[in-house]
Design a protein around this motif. Structure first.
Motif, PDB file in Angstrom:
ATOM      1  N   THR A 197       4.641  18.778   7.036  1.00  0.00           N
ATOM      2  CA  THR A 197       4.283  20.177   7.263  1.00  0.00           C
ATOM      3  C   THR A 197       3.258  20.638   6.241  1.00  0.00           C
ATOM      4  O   THR A 197       3.441  20.435   5.035  1.00  0.00           O
ATOM      5  CB  THR A 197       5.536  21.069   7.182  1.00  0.00           C
ATOM      6  OG1 THR A 197       6.511  20.595   8.115  1.00  0.00           O
ATOM      7  CG2 THR A 197       5.197  22.515   7.512  1.00  0.00           C
ATOM      8  N   ASN A 198       2.189  21.227   6.737  1.00  0.00           N
ATOM      9  CA  ASN A 198       1.185  21.894   5.899  1.00  0.00           C
ATOM     10  C   ASN A 198       0.583  20.975   4.838  1.00  0.00           C
ATOM     11  O   ASN A 198       0.560  21.293   3.652  1.00  0.00           O
ATOM     12  CB  ASN A 198       1.785  23.136   5.236  1.00  0.00           C
ATOM     13  CG  ASN A 198       2.188  24.190   6.246  1.00  0.00           C
ATOM     14  OD1 ASN A 198       1.594  24.294   7.312  1.00  0.00           O
ATOM     15  ND2 ASN A 198       3.211  24.962   5.917  1.00  0.00           N
ATOM     16  N   TYR A 199       0.075  19.826   5.279  1.00  0.00           N
ATOM     17  CA  TYR A 199      -0.636  18.977   4.327  1.00  0.00           C
ATOM     18  C   TYR A 199      -2.134  19.271   4.415  1.00  0.00           C
ATOM     19  O   TYR A 199      -2.669  19.605   5.457  1.00  0.00           O
ATOM     20  CB  TYR A 199      -0.352  17.491   4.554  1.00  0.00           C
ATOM     21  CG  TYR A 199      -0.638  16.955   5.935  1.00  0.00           C
ATOM     22  CD1 TYR A 199      -1.911  16.535   6.297  1.00  0.00           C
ATOM     23  CD2 TYR A 199       0.385  16.838   6.875  1.00  0.00           C
ATOM     24  CE1 TYR A 199      -2.168  16.027   7.556  1.00  0.00           C
ATOM     25  CE2 TYR A 199       0.138  16.333   8.139  1.00  0.00           C
ATOM     26  CZ  TYR A 199      -1.138  15.927   8.474  1.00  0.00           C
ATOM     27  OH  TYR A 199      -1.393  15.422   9.724  1.00  0.00           O
ATOM     28  N   ARG A 200      -2.801  19.127   3.265  1.00  0.00           N
ATOM     29  CA  ARG A 200      -4.228  19.424   3.165  1.00  0.00           C
ATOM     30  C   ARG A 200      -5.048  18.167   2.851  1.00  0.00           C
ATOM     31  O   ARG A 200      -6.265  18.157   3.016  1.00  0.00           O
ATOM     32  CB  ARG A 200      -4.468  20.467   2.072  1.00  0.00           C
ATOM     33  CG  ARG A 200      -5.897  21.001   1.965  1.00  0.00           C
ATOM     34  CD  ARG A 200      -6.310  21.807   3.178  1.00  0.00           C
ATOM     35  NE  ARG A 200      -5.569  23.042   3.290  1.00  0.00           N
ATOM     36  CZ  ARG A 200      -5.960  24.208   2.770  1.00  0.00           C
ATOM     37  NH1 ARG A 200      -7.095  24.292   2.103  1.00  0.00           N
ATOM     38  NH2 ARG A 200      -5.226  25.291   2.936  1.00  0.00           N
ATOM     39  N   LYS A 201      -4.361  17.110   2.405  1.00  0.00           N
ATOM     40  CA  LYS A 201      -5.072  15.888   2.028  1.00  0.00           C
ATOM     41  C   LYS A 201      -4.159  14.693   2.243  1.00  0.00           C
ATOM     42  O   LYS A 201      -2.947  14.784   2.046  1.00  0.00           O
ATOM     43  CB  LYS A 201      -5.517  15.965   0.560  1.00  0.00           C
ATOM     44  CG  LYS A 201      -6.346  14.783   0.083  1.00  0.00           C
ATOM     45  CD  LYS A 201      -6.817  14.979  -1.353  1.00  0.00           C
ATOM     46  CE  LYS A 201      -5.697  14.785  -2.353  1.00  0.00           C
ATOM     47  NZ  LYS A 201      -6.194  14.826  -3.748  1.00  0.00           N
ATOM     48  N   VAL A 202      -4.760  13.566   2.646  1.00  0.00           N
ATOM     49  CA  VAL A 202      -4.020  12.323   2.858  1.00  0.00           C
ATOM     50  C   VAL A 202      -4.765  11.193   2.155  1.00  0.00           C
ATOM     51  O   VAL A 202      -6.000  11.098   2.257  1.00  0.00           O
ATOM     52  CB  VAL A 202      -3.879  12.000   4.362  1.00  0.00           C
ATOM     53  CG1 VAL A 202      -3.291  10.609   4.567  1.00  0.00           C
ATOM     54  CG2 VAL A 202      -3.024  13.047   5.060  1.00  0.00           C
ATOM     55  N   THR A 203      -4.035  10.353   1.425  1.00  0.00           N
ATOM     56  CA  THR A 203      -4.652   9.189   0.789  1.00  0.00           C
ATOM     57  C   THR A 203      -3.944   7.913   1.234  1.00  0.00           C
ATOM     58  O   THR A 203      -2.738   7.913   1.500  1.00  0.00           O
ATOM     59  CB  THR A 203      -4.595   9.264  -0.747  1.00  0.00           C
ATOM     60  OG1 THR A 203      -3.224   9.242  -1.165  1.00  0.00           O
ATOM     61  CG2 THR A 203      -5.272  10.518  -1.258  1.00  0.00           C
ATOM     62  N   VAL A 204      -4.711   6.841   1.316  1.00  0.00           N
ATOM     63  CA  VAL A 204      -4.176   5.498   1.553  1.00  0.00           C
ATOM     64  C   VAL A 204      -4.668   4.630   0.404  1.00  0.00           C
ATOM     65  O   VAL A 204      -5.877   4.434   0.236  1.00  0.00           O
ATOM     66  CB  VAL A 204      -4.643   4.920   2.901  1.00  0.00           C
ATOM     67  CG1 VAL A 204      -4.082   3.514   3.094  1.00  0.00           C
ATOM     68  CG2 VAL A 204      -4.224   5.824   4.051  1.00  0.00           C
ATOM     69  N   PHE A 256       0.852  -1.190   0.000  1.00  0.00           N
ATOM     70  CA  PHE A 256       0.000   0.000   0.000  1.00  0.00           C
ATOM     71  C   PHE A 256       0.886   1.238   0.000  1.00  0.00           C
ATOM     72  O   PHE A 256       2.106   1.157   0.197  1.00  0.00           O
ATOM     73  CB  PHE A 256      -0.934   0.010   1.217  1.00  0.00           C
ATOM     74  CG  PHE A 256      -0.228   0.091   2.547  1.00  0.00           C
ATOM     75  CD1 PHE A 256      -0.122   1.298   3.222  1.00  0.00           C
ATOM     76  CD2 PHE A 256       0.332  -1.039   3.122  1.00  0.00           C
ATOM     77  CE1 PHE A 256       0.530   1.375   4.447  1.00  0.00           C
ATOM     78  CE2 PHE A 256       0.985  -0.978   4.337  1.00  0.00           C
ATOM     79  CZ  PHE A 256       1.083   0.236   5.002  1.00  0.00           C
ATOM     80  N   THR A 257       0.247   2.400  -0.194  1.00  0.00           N
ATOM     81  CA  THR A 257       0.977   3.665  -0.239  1.00  0.00           C
ATOM     82  C   THR A 257       0.205   4.722   0.534  1.00  0.00           C
ATOM     83  O   THR A 257      -1.010   4.874   0.347  1.00  0.00           O
ATOM     84  CB  THR A 257       1.182   4.143  -1.689  1.00  0.00           C
ATOM     85  OG1 THR A 257       1.889   3.138  -2.423  1.00  0.00           O
ATOM     86  CG2 THR A 257       1.987   5.437  -1.724  1.00  0.00           C
ATOM     87  N   ILE A 258       0.901   5.443   1.414  1.00  0.00           N
ATOM     88  CA  ILE A 258       0.341   6.594   2.122  1.00  0.00           C
ATOM     89  C   ILE A 258       0.928   7.847   1.483  1.00  0.00           C
ATOM     90  O   ILE A 258       2.151   7.960   1.350  1.00  0.00           O
ATOM     91  CB  ILE A 258       0.691   6.557   3.621  1.00  0.00           C
ATOM     92  CG1 ILE A 258       0.225   5.245   4.258  1.00  0.00           C
ATOM     93  CG2 ILE A 258       0.074   7.745   4.347  1.00  0.00           C
ATOM     94  CD1 ILE A 258       0.697   5.068   5.697  1.00  0.00           C
ATOM     95  N   THR A 259       0.069   8.783   1.092  1.00  0.00           N
ATOM     96  CA  THR A 259       0.533   9.984   0.401  1.00  0.00           C
ATOM     97  C   THR A 259      -0.102  11.218   1.029  1.00  0.00           C
ATOM     98  O   THR A 259      -1.299  11.219   1.329  1.00  0.00           O
ATOM     99  CB  THR A 259       0.178   9.937  -1.093  1.00  0.00           C
ATOM    100  OG1 THR A 259       0.662   8.715  -1.663  1.00  0.00           O
ATOM    101  CG2 THR A 259       0.801  11.109  -1.843  1.00  0.00           C
ATOM    102  N   ALA A 260       0.705  12.258   1.222  1.00  0.00           N
ATOM    103  CA  ALA A 260       0.219  13.541   1.736  1.00  0.00           C
ATOM    104  C   ALA A 260       0.368  14.599   0.646  1.00  0.00           C
ATOM    105  O   ALA A 260       1.379  14.637  -0.063  1.00  0.00           O
ATOM    106  CB  ALA A 260       0.999  13.951   2.976  1.00  0.00           C
ATOM    107  N   ASN A 266      -0.350  19.068  -4.755  1.00  0.00           N
ATOM    108  CA  ASN A 266       0.987  18.564  -5.045  1.00  0.00           C
ATOM    109  C   ASN A 266       1.406  17.581  -3.956  1.00  0.00           C
ATOM    110  O   ASN A 266       1.093  17.772  -2.777  1.00  0.00           O
ATOM    111  CB  ASN A 266       1.997  19.710  -5.111  1.00  0.00           C
ATOM    112  CG  ASN A 266       1.682  20.691  -6.217  1.00  0.00           C
ATOM    113  OD1 ASN A 266       1.398  20.296  -7.345  1.00  0.00           O
ATOM    114  ND2 ASN A 266       1.717  21.980  -5.900  1.00  0.00           N
ATOM    115  N   VAL A 267       2.125  16.542  -4.346  1.00  0.00           N
ATOM    116  CA  VAL A 267       2.573  15.537  -3.387  1.00  0.00           C
ATOM    117  C   VAL A 267       3.668  16.118  -2.501  1.00  0.00           C
ATOM    118  O   VAL A 267       4.684  16.621  -2.993  1.00  0.00           O
ATOM    119  CB  VAL A 267       3.089  14.280  -4.108  1.00  0.00           C
ATOM    120  CG1 VAL A 267       3.692  13.299  -3.107  1.00  0.00           C
ATOM    121  CG2 VAL A 267       1.968  13.611  -4.887  1.00  0.00           C
ATOM    122  N   ILE A 268       3.446  16.063  -1.187  1.00  0.00           N
ATOM    123  CA  ILE A 268       4.476  16.471  -0.231  1.00  0.00           C
ATOM    124  C   ILE A 268       5.419  15.309   0.034  1.00  0.00           C
ATOM    125  O   ILE A 268       6.641  15.442  -0.017  1.00  0.00           O
ATOM    126  CB  ILE A 268       3.836  16.949   1.090  1.00  0.00           C
ATOM    127  CG1 ILE A 268       2.969  18.181   0.850  1.00  0.00           C
ATOM    128  CG2 ILE A 268       4.907  17.240   2.136  1.00  0.00           C
ATOM    129  CD1 ILE A 268       2.202  18.628   2.081  1.00  0.00           C
TER     130      ILE A 268
END
Length: 697
Positions: free
Chosen positions: A344-351, A312-316, A322-324
């Protein structure tokens, strides 16, 4: 008393017992979960509730049976779901997609061909209508439909392959066979895609294998060793085609092993849509209204079912999408995974989940935490913990449970000067969950919760290389919220309590329905919400206590007619110390018709001439003489529990304040009493000091 199993009850007072301690410490941004703008998913199963993904509950209430492979057993390991979703408690999120026998989540986009007969599919998926051809044998691995060994029943490598589906009544035209396979063993260059074409003017014996050139294209988007095979079948001599058998074969003497994702026959030209899509995976997306920062991200899958995502992949992402940072995982074997790193300063998270630990199952996620969830045990840094909880039988005070724990800080991760440590990420109100377990005879551990708290204070103990943390409950938060009502606002005591909890932003509460029948004018001047809650409880003849799940409860404790447990002399380190409280002969309660007019109503104990007189005069929620008299009589009855027992003993973490227990003495008959105070200590073992109140004999 916490509802423990019979095995626990049998073992807690054994001659030898092994206790385990566990503290779950959520070092997260406390503002993130309350700032969630939306939770979206790629799809959702019926027994799923994505709204629970950020509620700080890391697990499911029950292991619910579903029609997935091996998830419907009548051996007691699964529970049947209620038709009403909310009645199933914590279910977390479950995907609508089910992984294949390899645990992979892949979407098939198979296109129905309008030239097929009605009801006849033009494609094959593992597990449906496998047909043998020319003496070949389909040999699936046990429990894994669709994994093929391409050799015959005598164990010899095949050269003729497989027939999958007849496709009747086709016109005179070329056709394409497209298949997607994973090579598990052997050489992909030996694999061919093709078929046999049946003609209306020829008999079966005249037919031959049509072995056109096979195009093999790697599909890295679907994983390693995955290939898309394409071949063209062309009628000979302008004949009319009546049927076609699609096949995959290999022309090699080596043993070859394939997994077939899908196969499809189409009239040429071949449609551009891929028959297996690697972009459609189970995915959870959490978006926020504002930017947030944390020391990492934590995902909890299905600890109750003991399942997890292996790949799996966790992305902020930032506010511009834009991908942090992205954290890819392969070969994971944990039900809870923490991705560490300063975000720092993330607005969205996906799993995004690509592979699951158990085949033919849905993906399940119970919680996403916006920070690091650290779990301390005796083997993993937990030095000690201590719980102090109290309840006043007359509600004269509202003591809140206090919890503290000490952990190994030899790594100095909680030191204030450590630039890469966690100290700067500590915040008041971060979640602390404490449990003490008992090792059962079968070697398993039954965990009993001893509290769900908010972090309050912390310190680094430099001399001993430890750190100590202090935590409280939501009851303490209420003292910071003001309440004032200067004009009459008639309501029931229960309605007022619910309103006060709402003012404090507290949702985990329970108010006795009996308070619905007691009315008040709701008037009070310059008080805080904790004081108002105490006034409500007194006016309703109720007690206030906090459960181990951090539920603030307003309810009258029942009469001590039967006990839930016995503290025998064998469990005590010494004979219990008994002190008698003062005799109360009268209670004077003032009721208020408005904020400036109060009248006293007196209630006297029957047959008591000597004793103290108690006064309750500041509770402006008591508005009638009848209610004042009822409250006075209730206080007299509660004060009749004059015998105060102090017991130093081995302890039982399942005991809670308000429990009625039987206290063993050297004089034979046990004495029933309310547990009003508990000090529970764990330092690799458990010991307890219990205060209980009962009627003096």
């Amino acid at each position: 008393m916490y509802n423990a199993s019979q095995k626990y009850k049998d073992g807690i007072y054994g001659e030898s017992r092994a206790n385990k301690g566990r503290v779950t410490f959520d070092v997260s941004d406390i503002t993130a979960s309350s700032d969630v703008a939306s939770i979206s998913t790629s799809g959702e199963f019926a027994l799923s509730n994505k709204a629970q993904l950020t509620n700080k509950v890391r697990g499911m209430t029950n292991n619910l049976a579903t029609l997935e492979q091996d998830r419907f057993k009548l051996d007691g390991s699964f529970s049947f779901a209620d038709d009403t979703l909310s009645n199933n408690g914590e279910v977390g999120w479950a995907s609508d997609m089910i992984c294949n026998p390899l645990g992979e989540f892949l979407q098939t986009n198979l296109i129905p061909d309008p030239m097929f007969k009605t009801g006849v599919a033009g494609w094959f998926k593992p597990g449906f209508d496998q047909l043998s051809w020319n003496g070949s044998v389909f040999n699936p691995i046990s429990g894994q439909n669709g994994v093929m060994y391409l050799y015959d029943g005598a164990g010899q490598p095949l050269t003729t392959g497989y027939a999958y589906r007849n496709v009747p009544n086709r016109p005179t035209a070329a056709h394409s066979v497209k298949a997607v396979v994973k090579l598990l063993k052997g050489d992909i260059n030996s694999i061919n895609c093709g078929g046999t074409m049946y003609y209306t003017d020829l008999s079966y014996t005249d037919l031959t294998w049509t072995n056109s050139a096979t195009t093999r294209v790697a599909r890295p988007d679907l994983g390693a060793n995955v290939y898309e095979l394409t071949a063209t079948l062309t009628p000979s001599g302008g004949r009319t085609v009546s049927n076609i058998d699609c096949r995959i074969s290999h022309q090699d003497t080596l043993e070859t092993e394939l997994y077939l994702y899908a196969i499809q026959l189409e009239q040429s030209p071949t449609p551009s849509t891929t028959i297996v899509d690697g972009t459609a995976r189970p995915q959870v997306t959490v978006a926020f209204n504002a930017d947030h920062s944390s020391v990492g991200l934590t995902v909890t899958f299905d600890p109750v079912g003991n399942e997890w995502a292996t790949d799996f992949t966790i992305t902020a992402y930032d506010s511009s999408d834009n991908v942090i940072v992205s954290y890819p995982y392969t070969g994971n074997s944990l039900a809870q995974v923490t991705a560490e790193g300063q975000l720092t300063n993330y607005r969205k998270v996906t799993v995004t989940i690509t592979k699951w630990s158990v085949p033919n199952r849905r993906a399940r996620v119970s919680e996403i935490d916006f920070g690091i969830v650290k779990v301390y045990t005796g083997e993993l840094g937990l030095i000690s913990m201590q719980l102090t909880e109290e309840m006043d039988l007359t509600t004269g005070e509202l003591p809140s449970p206090e919890f503290q724990f000490t952990v190994d800080n030899s790594s100095r991760e909680f030191n204030i000067l450590n630039p890469v440590g966690f100290y700067k990420s500590l915040q008041q109100k971060q979640q602390v969950i404490a449990e003490i377990g008992l090792e059962l005879d079968d070697g398993s551990i039954e965990w009993v919760p001893v509290g769900n708290y908010f972090l309050w204070e912390w310190q680094s103990d430099e001399g001993s290389l430890t750190s100590t943390f202090y935590a409280r409950t939501g009851l303490d938060l209420m003292s910071n919220v003001p309440y004032e009502q200067l004009t009459e606002n008639p309501s029931s005591l229960r309605q007022l309590a619910i309103y006060v909890f709402g003012l404090c932003g507290i949702t985990n509460y329970s108010v006795d329905p009996a308070l619905d029948s007691i009315l008040t004018n709701s008037m009070a001047q310059k008080v805080n919400c904790k004081d108002v809650l105490q006034m409500i409880a007194l006016a309703g003849c109720a007690n206030v206590y906090v459960t181990r799940d951090n539920v603030i409860t307003v309810k009258a404790v029942p009469a001590p007619t039967s006990s839930v447990d016995t503290i025998s002399l064998n469990e005590q380190y010494a004979e219990p110390r008994i002190v008698l409280d003062k005799v109360v002969k009268q209670v004077d309660v003032k009721y208020w018709t408005d904020l400036s007019t109060g009248v006293v109503t007196s209630s006297a104990a029957v047959g008591v001439t000597l004793g103290d007189t108690l006064t309750l005069e500041g509770n402006t929620l008591i508005n009638t003489t009848d209610r004042a008299a009822i409250v006075g009589q209730w206080i007299l009855a509660q004060k009749n529990n004059r015998a105060i027992y102090n017991i130093n003993w081995r302890g039982n973490q399942a005991h809670e304040v308000g429990d009625v227990v039987t206290i063993g003495t050297s004089y034979g008959t046990g004495l029933n009493a309310y547990v009003t105070r508990t000090e529970l200590k764990y330092e690799g073992y458990v010991q307890s000091t219990t205060e209980a109140r009962g009627v003096a004999n």
